[in-house]
Enzyme design. Structure first.
Site, PDB file in Angstrom:
ATOM      1  N   ASP A  75       0.826  -1.211   0.000  1.00 33.15           N
ATOM      2  CA  ASP A  75       0.000   0.000   0.000  1.00 33.15           C
ATOM      3  C   ASP A  75       0.863   1.266   0.000  1.00 33.15           C
ATOM      4  O   ASP A  75       1.983   1.256   0.516  1.00 33.15           O
ATOM      5  CB  ASP A  75      -0.894  -0.034   1.242  1.00 33.15           C
ATOM      6  CG  ASP A  75      -2.088   0.885   1.115  1.00 33.15           C
ATOM      7  OD1 ASP A  75      -2.313   1.448   0.030  1.00 33.15           O
ATOM      8  OD2 ASP A  75      -2.793   1.049   2.124  1.00 33.15           O
ATOM      9  N   HIS A  81       2.851   3.193  -8.887  1.00 31.93           N
ATOM     10  CA  HIS A  81       2.587   1.772  -9.165  1.00 31.93           C
ATOM     11  C   HIS A  81       3.765   1.141  -9.910  1.00 31.93           C
ATOM     12  O   HIS A  81       4.153   0.009  -9.646  1.00 31.93           O
ATOM     13  CB  HIS A  81       1.303   1.607  -9.987  1.00 31.93           C
ATOM     14  CG  HIS A  81       0.070   2.035  -9.241  1.00 31.93           C
ATOM     15  ND1 HIS A  81      -0.153   1.701  -7.930  1.00 31.93           N
ATOM     16  CD2 HIS A  81      -1.008   2.779  -9.620  1.00 31.93           C
ATOM     17  CE1 HIS A  81      -1.307   2.220  -7.529  1.00 31.93           C
ATOM     18  NE2 HIS A  81      -1.836   2.877  -8.533  1.00 31.93           N
ATOM     19  N   LEU A 111      11.526 -19.822  -5.157  1.00 34.48           N
ATOM     20  CA  LEU A 111      10.450 -19.069  -4.501  1.00 34.48           C
ATOM     21  C   LEU A 111       9.105 -19.331  -5.177  1.00 34.48           C
ATOM     22  O   LEU A 111       9.007 -19.408  -6.407  1.00 34.48           O
ATOM     23  CB  LEU A 111      10.750 -17.561  -4.556  1.00 34.48           C
ATOM     24  CG  LEU A 111       9.716 -16.684  -3.837  1.00 34.48           C
ATOM     25  CD1 LEU A 111       9.916 -16.746  -2.324  1.00 34.48           C
ATOM     26  CD2 LEU A 111       9.788 -15.239  -4.294  1.00 34.48           C
TER      27      LEU A 111
END
Ligand code: FPP
Length: 245
Positions: A21, A38, A132
């Site tokens: 956020d 973003h 991952l």
């Protein structure tokens, strides 16, 4: 990806979920458009995945686009979907180099067709990788996920695959988008907001939470390490009694 390093004497959470956020506020503070935040946020995600893996984390799940995000101005929605489209396409190449498995959670049906196809390719091609595990939550809402799971389960019951008596938490979990993925041990939210915003409502039931005022584009490896250190200080009790010695 780089060499795995140990945070000696610390328990490393197996799965970390991130609410990334503050991209908009980070950009505004620099006199830029929200979309600039973003873009920077997507770069930070790449770095944090590498850092998390080096530290020994096995699963990272990120909230990239919520079911509520469609309500943002068209220009921002278009930018975010295009950024995700590019990120997913690029990941088809980079997942090999990084030995990374990528999965998307959320309601894929609501996404543009080409994005759905890219996701299919990426999920299949990266499924052989053992490094991952990155889950990207896209068109994701915790309530929506639970409702979709209930509907699928009801459908299977109608087809007589099983009955209500067979349903327990494990059975239900297998109807969620996170099937076969362990629940997060730690959830990190940036930008000072202290709420879940409909993220992984079922899966975060027993997780530890770490909140930081930093905006997502400013989040760095040292913040991740700090979160893991604080995670280690908390007593994970699951409602049981504390050991008395
Ligand atoms: C919240 O910041 C962030 C989002 C709604 C999108 C998160 C997306 C990214 C980090 C980049 C794209 C991700 C990928 C996987 C390519 P905000 O816009 O709500 O910021 P604000 O609270 O300051 O307004």
């Amino acid at each position: 990806m780089g060499q795995r390093v140990n945070l000696k004497d610390y328990v490393i959470p197996r799965h970390i979920a991130f609410i990334m956020d503050g991209n908009g506020r980070w950009a505004k503070a620099r006199g830029k458009k929200r979309t600039f935040g973003h873009k920077e946020g997507s770069n930070v995600l790449k770095t944090i995945c590498r850092d998390a893996y080096e530290i020994g984390v096995e699963y990272v799940t990120v909230y990239a686009f919520s079911t509520e995000n469609w309500q943002r101005p068209d220009e921002e929605v278009d930018f975010l979907i295009d950024l995700l489209r590019q990120y997913l396409k690029e990941s088809i190449k980079t997942c090999k180099r990084d030995n990374m498995r990528v999965r998307v959670i959320g309601n894929k049906v609501g996404l543009p067709l080409d994005v759905q196809n890219t996701i299919k390719t990426l999920e299949v091609e990266s499924s052989v990788h053992s490094g991952l595990n990155l889950q990207i939550a896209l068109n994701y809402g915790g309530r929506d996920e639970i409702l979709r799971a209930c509907k699928k389960m009801a459908e299977d019951m109608n087809n007589n695959s099983f009955t209500m008596n067979n349903v327990d938490e494990d059975v239900f979990s297998n109807y969620l988008d996170t099937k076969n993925i362990p629940d997060p041990d730690l959830m990190i939210r940036t930008s000072g907001e202290i709420r879940l915003s409909n993220f992984m409502l079922w899966q975060l039931a027993y997780s530890e939470f770490y909140f930081t005022d930093k905006y997502w584009p400013d989040f760095q490896k040292e913040d991740l390490i700090n979160a893991i250190k604080i995670y280690n200080k908390k007593e994970r009790r699951y409602g049981g009694l504390k050991d008395e010695d």
